[in-house]
Design an enzyme around this catalytic site. Structure first.
Site, PDB file in Angstrom:
ATOM      1  N   THR A  92     -34.647 -36.935  70.619  1.00  0.00           N
ATOM      2  CA  THR A  92     -35.579 -36.110  71.687  1.00  0.00           C
ATOM      3  C   THR A  92     -36.866 -35.260  70.838  1.00  0.00           C
ATOM      4  O   THR A  92     -37.847 -35.225  71.438  1.00  0.00           O
ATOM      5  CB  THR A  92     -34.807 -35.067  72.263  1.00  0.00           C
ATOM      6  OG1 THR A  92     -33.922 -34.341  71.719  1.00  0.00           O
ATOM      7  CG2 THR A  92     -34.126 -35.796  73.534  1.00  0.00           C
ATOM      8  N   HIS A 134     -33.457 -26.624  63.408  1.00  0.00           N
ATOM      9  CA  HIS A 134     -31.898 -26.230  63.667  1.00  0.00           C
ATOM     10  C   HIS A 134     -32.040 -25.274  65.081  1.00  0.00           C
ATOM     11  O   HIS A 134     -32.971 -24.541  65.351  1.00  0.00           O
ATOM     12  CB  HIS A 134     -31.579 -25.207  62.634  1.00  0.00           C
ATOM     13  CG  HIS A 134     -30.183 -24.544  62.985  1.00  0.00           C
ATOM     14  ND1 HIS A 134     -29.146 -25.594  62.639  1.00  0.00           N
ATOM     15  CD2 HIS A 134     -29.919 -23.605  63.306  1.00  0.00           C
ATOM     16  CE1 HIS A 134     -28.105 -24.812  63.071  1.00  0.00           C
ATOM     17  NE2 HIS A 134     -28.425 -23.657  63.234  1.00  0.00           N
TER      18      HIS A 134
END
Length: 208
Positions: free
Chosen positions: A13, A110
């Protein structure tokens, strides 16, 4: 033109977010020249193929050591003259040889506000589960330069996302991707492509 190599392991994604920003002109100085997956069945490989981007699986299982695995990926990226490595959900372990070969030229996304809920073992749904268990009111995403220690490199950009009372790890993961990850990862790449990032110890200075 900045030549980008993207490392993936799953659905891709964030890879798609970068592709979309290149195709709409936001990342006008960038081109993804290769996508490398650590898993043969990663859907990200199909995304790359759909957009005409060369892609390959280089699995750590095929190498006797991290050093040999590092060498294989280094050689692949050098063959494609990669100027920036983007880790977009890459779950395989790379070693010091790789980080040194592309020092301050590897960025990672992250799914938390580092230094919260990060480090070894914090990947996928886990940071979101831990955030909800801890009861924090805000989470988000971080783009940082990559060093040998997991999630420890200098921070480039962060974006906060409020946690809602009814959130599950899955709903929080989806909202952080949509509201934070897909925004700040392309933004960090754009800053890098414009030579506007200066690493000064633990801090990253963004030039005007």
């Amino acid at each position: 033109m900045l030549r980008i190599g993207v490392l993936v392991s799953g659905g891709g994604t964030n890879l798609q977010a970068i592709i979309d920003k290149i195709e709409n002109g936001y990342l006008d100085k960038c081109s993804i020249v290769t996508v490398v997956s650590g898993k043969h069945d990663a859907y990200a490989l199909q995304r790359a193929t759909k957009h005409g981007i060369p892609s390959i699986c280089i699995s750590s299982k095929d190498y006797a050591s991290i050093d040999e695995y590092d060498t294989a990926i280094i050689e692949h990226f050098k063959e494609y003259q990669v100027g920036l490595v983007v880790m977009a959900g890459f779950l395989s372990i790379l070693g010091e040889k790789f980080t040194m070969a592309f020092q301050n030229k590897i960025i990672n996304i992250h799914p938390s506000l580092i230094p919260a809920f990060c480090g070894k073992g914090y990947y996928g749904i886990i940071p979101h589960r831990r955030a909800l268990e801890y009861g924090v009111r805000v989470s988000g995403a971080t783009v940082h330069f990559v060093e040998r220690e997991a999630d420890a490199g200098p921070i480039i950009l962060q974006k906060a996302v409020s946690i809602e009372q009814e959130d599950t790890p899955e709903t929080l993961q989806k909202r952080i991707m949509e509201e934070a990850e897909w925004d700040i990862l392309p933004a960090a790449i754009k800053l890098f492509s414009e030579n506007r990032l200066v690493v000064e110890g633990r801090r990253v200075r963004i030039l005007p």
